[in-house]
Design a protein around this motif. Structure first.
Motif, short mmCIF file in Angstrom:
data_model
loop_
_atom_site.label_atom_id
_atom_site.label_comp_id
_atom_site.label_asym_id
_atom_site.label_seq_id
_atom_site.Cartn_x
_atom_site.Cartn_y
_atom_site.Cartn_z
N ARG A 179 14.85 0.80 -28.55
CA ARG A 179 14.00 -0.12 -27.80
C ARG A 179 12.66 0.53 -27.51
NH1 ARG A 179 16.65 -1.61 -22.60
NH2 ARG A 179 14.76 -2.83 -22.37
N PRO A 180 11.62 -0.25 -27.28
CA PRO A 180 10.30 0.32 -26.99
C PRO A 180 10.27 1.09 -25.66
CG PRO A 180 10.17 -2.07 -27.30
CD PRO A 180 11.61 -1.69 -27.34
N SER A 181 9.31 1.98 -25.57
CA SER A 181 9.10 2.73 -24.34
C SER A 181 8.52 1.81 -23.26
CB SER A 181 8.13 3.88 -24.61
OG SER A 181 7.89 4.61 -23.44
N CYS A 182 8.88 2.08 -22.02
CA CYS A 182 8.36 1.34 -20.88
C CYS A 182 7.71 2.35 -19.93
CB CYS A 182 9.50 0.61 -20.18
SG CYS A 182 8.98 -0.31 -18.70
N ASN A 183 6.62 2.01 -19.30
CA ASN A 183 5.94 2.97 -18.43
C ASN A 183 6.11 2.67 -16.95
OD1 ASN A 183 4.32 0.74 -18.16
ND2 ASN A 183 2.43 1.75 -18.76
N PHE A 184 7.07 1.84 -16.56
CA PHE A 184 7.25 1.48 -15.15
C PHE A 184 7.85 2.65 -14.39
CE2 PHE A 184 9.43 -0.46 -11.55
CZ PHE A 184 8.40 -1.21 -11.02
N GLN A 185 7.12 3.07 -13.34
CA GLN A 185 7.58 4.15 -12.47
C GLN A 185 6.82 4.08 -11.16
OE1 GLN A 185 6.59 8.05 -14.00
NE2 GLN A 185 4.92 7.19 -15.16
N GLY A 186 7.39 4.66 -10.12
CA GLY A 186 6.71 4.66 -8.84
C GLY A 186 7.50 5.40 -7.78
N PHE A 187 7.00 5.37 -6.56
CA PHE A 187 7.58 6.12 -5.46
C PHE A 187 8.06 5.20 -4.34
CE2 PHE A 187 5.02 9.15 -7.68
CZ PHE A 187 5.77 10.32 -7.61
N THR A 188 9.17 5.60 -3.72
CA THR A 188 9.70 4.87 -2.58
C THR A 188 9.47 5.62 -1.28
OG1 THR A 188 11.86 5.91 -2.88
CG2 THR A 188 11.53 3.76 -3.92
N GLU A 189 9.08 6.87 -1.36
CA GLU A 189 8.86 7.71 -0.16
C GLU A 189 7.47 8.29 -0.16
OE1 GLU A 189 12.07 10.47 0.56
OE2 GLU A 189 13.39 9.19 -0.60
#
Length: 66
Positions: A56-66
């Motif tokens: 599957r293609p790469s996805c760049n979704f990322q982030g912080f919860t703290e």
């Protein structure tokens, strides 16, 4: 909205995504990246050798919860 308010608002939105456990971009699952506190990312992030499903293609979704 001040800088700190914008950051907290972004974290609040991201915590909602994490609570569902599904990437809003590609539908993959979200996983915690243990290198930094509160860092979550899509299991499809990165090069083929690091993604859950290299077909599957790469996805760049990322982030912080703290």
């Amino acid at each position: 909205m001040e800088r700190e308010e914008r950051i907290e608002h972004a974290k609040e939105i991201f915590r909602g995504h994490v609570s569902r456990g599904i990437c809003p971009t590609c539908g993959g699952r979200l996983k915690r990246n243990l290198s930094m506190t509160g860092w979550w990312q899509c299991e499809q992030l990165g090069a083929e050798g690091f993604r859950k499903d290299p077909t599957r293609p790469s996805c760049n979704f990322q982030g912080f919860t703290e």
